[in-house]
Structure formats: structure tokens, C-alpha cells
Design a protein around this motif. Structure first.
Motif, PDB file in Angstrom:
ATOM      1  N   MET A   1     -73.378 -94.734  15.832  1.00  0.00           N
ATOM      2  CA  MET A   1     -72.034 -94.823  16.395  1.00  0.00           C
ATOM      3  C   MET A   1     -70.956 -94.673  15.333  1.00  0.00           C
ATOM      4  SD  MET A   1     -72.285 -97.382  19.568  1.00  0.00           S
ATOM      5  CE  MET A   1     -73.339 -98.697  19.094  1.00  0.00           C
TER       6      MET A   1
ATOM      7  N   LEU B   1     -74.893 -91.625  24.856  1.00  0.00           N
ATOM      8  CA  LEU B   1     -75.347 -92.790  24.094  1.00  0.00           C
ATOM      9  C   LEU B   1     -76.661 -93.306  24.700  1.00  0.00           C
ATOM     10  CD1 LEU B   1     -74.717 -94.979  21.915  1.00  0.00           C
ATOM     11  CD2 LEU B   1     -73.572 -96.274  23.729  1.00  0.00           C
TER      12      LEU B   1
ATOM     13  N   ILE C   1     -69.059 -93.534  23.915  1.00  0.00           N
ATOM     14  CA  ILE C   1     -68.182 -94.330  23.055  1.00  0.00           C
ATOM     15  C   ILE C   1     -66.878 -93.557  22.867  1.00  0.00           C
ATOM     16  CG2 ILE C   1     -70.007 -95.582  21.826  1.00  0.00           C
ATOM     17  CD1 ILE C   1     -69.806 -93.598  19.543  1.00  0.00           C
TER      18      ILE C   1
ATOM     19  N   ILE D   1     -67.311 -99.153  23.888  1.00  0.00           N
ATOM     20  CA  ILE D   1     -68.649 -98.744  24.306  1.00  0.00           C
ATOM     21  C   ILE D   1     -68.755 -98.919  25.805  1.00  0.00           C
ATOM     22  CG2 ILE D   1     -71.124 -99.173  24.029  1.00  0.00           C
ATOM     23  CD1 ILE D   1     -70.330-100.485  21.281  1.00  0.00           C
TER      24      ILE D   1
ATOM     25  N   GLU E   1     -79.641 -97.837  18.925  1.00  0.00           N
ATOM     26  CA  GLU E   1     -78.584 -96.966  19.449  1.00  0.00           C
ATOM     27  C   GLU E   1     -78.705 -95.574  18.838  1.00  0.00           C
ATOM     28  OE1 GLU E   1     -78.182 -99.754  17.884  1.00  0.00           O
ATOM     29  OE2 GLU E   1     -77.181 -99.342  15.982  1.00  0.00           O
TER      30      GLU E   1
ATOM     31  N   THR F   1     -74.689 -89.469  20.832  1.00  0.00           N
ATOM     32  CA  THR F   1     -73.221 -89.362  20.667  1.00  0.00           C
ATOM     33  C   THR F   1     -72.779 -88.163  19.819  1.00  0.00           C
ATOM     34  OG1 THR F   1     -72.885 -90.896  18.786  1.00  0.00           O
ATOM     35  CG2 THR F   1     -72.832 -91.857  21.015  1.00  0.00           C
TER      36      THR F   1
END
Ligand SMILES: Cc1cc2nc3c(=O)[nH]c(=O)nc-3n(C[C@H](O)[C@H](O)[C@H](O)COP(=O)(O)OP(=O)(O)OC[C@H]3O[C@@H](n4cnc5c(N)ncnc54)[C@H](O)[C@@H]3O)c2cc1C
Lengths: 358, 227
Positions: free
Chosen positions: A99, A128, A228, A245, A291, A294
Motif C-alpha cells: 500500500m 486490493l 485505497i 482503505i 495485503e 493496487t
């Protein structure tokens, strides 16, 4: 079912001691037995003599040159003095974790693309992913009361994905793997016979029955609306925008969770375990701490942020090689894949530099 | 809310459902020693229980896990441990239930044993706490509890949906507290078996095992591993 493959060394390596079976890996292994940047790759990089470390540096943006359509370097804020500095380079590798890498891109070249460097496809910040888990089954094993163990092995067992493979066809896409292990119960078990007193203490001071648990890790599909974005209003201590988020799991994952519980229970029962019970402790997006996505890779600049060599389509000397680049999440632990992709992209970048292409 | 407090809150959510809570909640609950904290300009928490109350908690804990050939709860200063946990990691609602529980124990002592808990014989204390343990185990199955829980759930679900309709997904639903004796027993077990005397003398502990043997002989009576 196989032994879990973990990044612990069983034989010493230069500067690193073999695993001591403390199972405290997550505290940062002082023996260097568990892989980490500090124990392994940083010392190796230092040894080359080519590494300059500049701690307390927050990269705020990549400096983009409109004329050459390439990055010139990065701008940073010194986190301690709040001073701004610029650093210049022929190639920029963005590896700030999924991120944060996207955050850096979003803050860069905004005079050319409002959404930041790599946003021309409309995919920057989207798709994401994580792994959904916290469900499975456990049960009791009868017998083996004359057996125990010594030491704390830092890994259990692994069962690779078997759903939607070959002829197996489920009501959902993709699948899951299991992590698990067996142990004897400890003092946290409830003992029905004793309530308080010496007998309770003596009973809890001895190990209880053997139990085995299986916990599933499932794949989350890449959904465009799991995303995001930069927060326009909330800024951190350095005046930098924080990330918003917005993500959830959907029907595919919910259907998969039923199998994640029930398959585990069926296997444990088939193996002869008793008192098998399933659990779903509910998963919240991000709890998997895997995670990714993106800034996905792809073949088409219209639908992806990076090309197949992790280069930003819109600035070929910028490489994003961490979890941000992932196009799908699979169901396995992700970090080895990030490292492999990074090594591959670094090799590619060196060759391109030599050829004068960057 | 600073980060430290946030960590404590999360730890409580996680630990609240598990008997004895998970070990890491301890790391979430460390308070800076008062003097140091005050010097650093940090907020200093008021003391929660008096010295006498801590001694009282010690006796409750010792009744649950008495000294035998191995140390007991008092050797591990479980009273102080409960004090810190209730003060730093419990919600105000649970704190109240816990505090009221102490008064209830004292009242039962006086009514039934014509003596304060501190003056009672060990045998009487064991009898009293055994009865409370039974009551605590049956507590969530009683009609009274079930009715209250159903009413609370209904109310809280309604509040939650109102919040959700306003776009707030972070509404923390209120929940029923456990029986006060369940709290005391859980904290006693957690405090004792993770303490140095509990882990190293009642149980076995090896800081640096150095090797792993997945199949070693065990004889009834051998102690369990602390970690
Ligand atoms: C508790 C936990 C357990 C895990 N267990 C596993 C596991 O068993 N197996 C597995 O495969 N994965 C696991 N993961 C995931 C794994 O840790 C990550 O995938 C991996 O660390 C990602 O590596 P990275 O280098 O991309 O990011 P990081 O390791 O997060 O490194 C990014 C670095 O960039 C820095 N940075 C960020 N923004 C900026 C900026 N603007 N300027 C300058 N620097 C910046 C950060 O400070 C950080 O040092 C786990 C994660 C957690 C949290």
C-alpha cells in the motif's frame, strides 16, 4: 500434507546461528536463524560496499521528468528534522510494501496525471487483496499419552490447495490451503472435575490430551472496487495525506469459507480424531496481513499499472516489485514470490541499463 | 487515544473471549512505572485497588491455586497481577462487575461463615469458592442471563444498524459481562502459569531449547511445558 516450509535455518550460515527452537520468530530473531532483512539481505548488501543507508527518510514522491518520460530520482522528508532532500538515480525501485508503494506513486507526477504516476490505466489503488482465514476445524486425538515433545518447532504442517484443481469443480473460483499442527493441551484447558484447589493446580500442571487443528488460508479475488485512495482531509505528522482503505470480501469468499471449515472437519474425522468442531471466527479485511495488489502487472497499459517486468508503463525506469504488483493473491504466503519477482526485475534492470535502454 | 491505549483496547477485544486470554495481551498491558511515567509527562493511572484489596485478591488466588510441593498463586503475586489487569485492561463495565464481586464474596463469607473471607479457614474458603465456581460455570446458561443477553443483543444490533446506515462500521456493540468469579479464576490461571514461579516450578520451562524432538517419552506426573 507436508511439513511447513519456514524461513528458519537448521545449519549455521556465516553470521547466523541455527534455529534454537524457541518459536519467538515474530519478535525478531536475535540468532538470525529466522530470515529477515536485518539478519540476511542487509548484511549481504553492506558487504558489497555499494550500499548507502539513509534511515529516517520518508519518500514523498518520485521526481518525474516530463521531457524524458522517466523518473529522475526521489524527494524525501527527513523524519527527524523535517528537511526535504532530493536524490537522483538512473533507476528507482519502489518497495515500500504494497500500500505504501502505491501511496508513493499516487503522490508523484500529479501535474501530469491527477491520480499520480501509473494512474493512466485507472487501476492504481484498485484490486486490493489479502488472504481470508480464521476458520477451520480442530479435534482431539485419543491415546499417545506416553508421548510428548521437547523444544518449540516454529512451524507446523501445510496442506496445499486441492479445490478447483483437476476435475474438482466448486461453486466458487480458486481455493485455499491449510496450516496446522498438533500439540498437547496446556493449562488453558477447562477441567470439569476440579473447580479450585490443589487438585486443579496439579491437573493443570500436567499436559492434557493431544489435539490437532487446521486453519485455512483462502484466496481473495481481485475486485476493482476494493481500493485505497489518498485522504484529501486527513494528514499525518509530516503533512502527508493518509490512505483510505475500502475493501470487503464478497460472495466467492463466503462460499469458499464453508469448504474451508467443513473440509478440515472431514479430514480430521477421517483421520480418527474425536470431538471435531468447526469454527469461523469471522475475517476482517486486512487481518491476513498479506495485503497486496493496487499497482498490478499486466500485458496492456490500459488495464494495468506495471508491465511484465514490473516497470511502470508510464515511466520505464520505475520498478514496483513488492506486493503491490500482484495480479491475484493465490492462497500461499506471499513474501517469497515478492522476493523472486524483485530478483528477476533487478536482473532485468541491470541488463537494460547495460544495453542503454533505461 | 494514543497508540498504547489503542493496543490495550484491541488486546482486550481479542483476549476477552478466550479463557485466560492469549499471552500477548500482557505485552499490550504493560504500564510504565509511575514515577518514570510522571517524569516523562505521561498520564498516570490512578490506583484501582487498595493494598488490603490486593491482599484479599491474593487469598482468593491462593485458594484457587494453593502452594503445594510447588509454589502457589501468592508466590507469583497474582493479587498484584489481577490489580494491573483489571485497572489497565478491563472495560469500566467489567471493572464494576469485578469490584462488586469482591463485595459479594465478603457478604457470603459473613452470612454463611460468620467471618470475613480473610479470617476464614482455608477449608471454608475452598468450600465457598467451589460453590462460586459452580455458579459461574452455570451462569451463562441461566434463564435470567439468557433473557438479559437477548434483550441487550436486540438493543445493540439496532444501534449498530443505525450507525451502519450512517456509514459508521466501527460501532462497538456492548456485551454481557462474565460472572465475576470467572474473571477471577481466569486471571489467577493466567497470572500464575505465565509467572516465573508458575512457569518454571509448577510447569517446566526452557528458554532456549536448542533442539526439537517431536516424540519424547512421557510419564504420568511429568510436568507440562510452560510455553
Ligand atoms: C505479523 C506478520 C506475519 C507475517 N508472516 C508472513 C509469513 O509467514 N510468510 C509470508 O510470506 N509473509 C508474511 N507476512 C507478510 C510479509 O511480512 C510481507 O509480505 C513482507 O514483509 C513485505 O515485504 P516488503 O519488503 O514489500 O515490505 P516491508 O517489509 O513492509 O518493507 C517496506 C519498508 O519500506 C519502508 N517505507 C514505507 N513507506 C516508505 C516511504 N514513503 N519512504 C521510505 N520508506 C518507506 C517501511 O518503513 C519498511 O521498512 C507477515 C506479515 C506480518 C505483519
Amino acid at each position: 500434507m507436508t511439513n511447513a516450509r519456514v524461513a528458519n535455518i537448521t545449519q549455521p550460515l556465516p553470521g547466523r546461528t541455527a534455529c534454537q527452537y524457541r518459536n519467538k520468530c515474530w519478535l525478531g530473531c536475535p540468532f538470525g536463524a529466522y530470515f529477515s532483512t536485518q539478519s540476511s539481505t542487509l548484511p549481504a548488501a553492506m558487504k558489497t560496499g555499494n550500499l548507502t543507508l539513509r534511515p529516517f527518510s520518508i519518500v514523498t514522491k518520485i521526481i518525474y521528468d516530463k521531457d524524458t518520460q522517466k523518473a529522475k530520482g526521489v524527494e524525501i522528508i527527513d523524519a527527524e528534522t523535517n528537511q526535504t532532500y532530493e536524490y537522483f538515480a538512473k533507476v528507482v525501485f519502489v518497495c515500500a510494501s504494497a500500500m505504501n508503494s502505491t501511496w508513493v506513486l499516487m503522490n508523484s507526477a500529479t501535474d501530469v496525471w491527477e491520480g499520480g504516476l501509473g494512474s493512466s490505466s485507472g487501476e492504481l489503488g484498485h484490486n486490493l487483496m489479502d488472504h481470508h482465514f480464521r476458520c477451520g476445524a480442530s479435534g482431539k486425538v485419543e491415546g499417545y499419552e506416553d508421548k510428548y515433545y521437547f523444544g518449540r518447532k516454529p512451524g507446523g504442517i501445510y496442506i496445499p490447495r486441492f479445490r478447483n484443481i483437476g476435475n474438482d469443480k466448486r461453486e466458487y473460483l480458486r481455493g485455499f490451503g491449510y496450516q496446522g499442527g498438533a500439540s498437547r493441551q496446556n493449562w488453558q484447558r477447562t477441567i470439569a472435575e476440579y473447580s479450585v484447589g490443589a487438585e486443579l493446580k496439579e491437573a493443570l500442571s500436567e499436559p492434557g490430551s493431544w489435539t490437532m487443528g487446521l486453519g485455512a488460508f483462502g484466496e481473495i479475488l481481485p475486485y476493482h472496487d476494493n481500493k485505497i485512495t489518498l485522504d484529501k482531509n486527513v494528514k499525518d505528522k509530516w503533512g502527508l495525506p493518509v490512505l483510505n482503505i475500502d475493501a470487503e470480501i464478497k460472495e466467492n469468499e463466503m462460499k469458499m469459507r464453508a469448504d474451508m471449515m467443513n473440509d478440515a472437519a472431514e479430514m480430521l474425522e477421517a483421520a480418527g480424531l474425536k470431538d471435531v468442531h468447526t469454527y469461523d471466527s469471522v475475517y476482517g479485511f486486512g487481518q491476513g496481513i498479506h495485503e497486496m495488489g493496487t499497482a498490478r502487472m499486466g500485458r496492456d497499459p490500459k488495464t494495468s499499472v506495471l508491465n511484465g517486468n514490473n516497470q511502470v508503463w508510464d515511466a520505464k525506469n520505475v520498478f514496483v516489485t513488492d506486493g503491490a504488483c500482484m495480479t491475484s493473491a493465490a492462497c500461499v504466503n506471499p513474501s517469497l514470490t515478492y522476493m523472486a519477482l524483485t530478483a528477476r526485475a533487478a536482473d532485468f534492470a541491470v541488463n537494460e541499463l547495460k544495453k542503454g535502454n533505461l | 487515544m494514543n497508540r498504547r491505549q489503542a493496543v490495550q483496547k484491541v488486546a482486550l477485544l481479542v483476549g476477552g473471549t478466550v479463557l485466560g486470554a492469549e499471552l500477548f495481551i500482557q505485552t499490550g498491558c504493560k504500564t510504565t512505572p509511575k514515577k518514570e511515567a510522571a517524569e516523562a509527562g505521561a498520564e498516570v493511572l490512578p490506583d484501582f485497588f487498595t493494598k488490603d484489596e490486593i491482599a484479599y485478591l491474593d487469598e482468593i488466588a491462593e485458594t484457587i491455586l494453593p502452594k503445594t510441593t510447588t509454589p502457589g498463586a501468592k508466590d507469583a503475586r497474582v493479587g498484584e497481577f489481577m490489580h494491573a489487569m483489571v485497572r489497565d485492561c478491563y472495560t469500566p463495565q467489567d471493572q464494576q462487575v469485578f469490584k462488586d464481586g469482591l463485595s459479594t464474596i465478603e457478604k457470603i463469607s459473613k452470612d454463611k461463615y460468620k467471618n470475613g473471607f480473610m479470617q476464614m479457614q482455608p477449608q471454608q474458603r475452598t468450600e465457598l469458592l467451589t460453590a462460586l465456581d459452580k455458579e459461574a460455570k452455570e451462569y451463562t446458561g441461566t434463564d435470567d442471563y439468557k433473557t438479559k443477553q437477548a434483550a441487550l443483543d436486540k438493543e445493540e444490533n439496532a444501534k449498530d444498524s443505525v450507525e451502519r446506515s450512517k456509514g459508521n462500521f466501527g460501532y462497538g456493540k456492548a456485551r454481557m459481562s462474565k460472572h465475576y468469579f470467572s474473571m477471577m479464576k481466569e486471571l489467577t490461571l493466567l497470572g500464575f502459569f505465565t509467572s516465573e514461579p508458575g512457569a518454571t516450578k509448577a510447569l517446566r520451562y526452557s528458554a532456549v531449547p536448542g533442539k526439537y524432538d517431536g516424540c519424547m517419552p512421557y510419564q504420568k506426573g511429568d510436568k507440562g511445558w510452560a510455553t
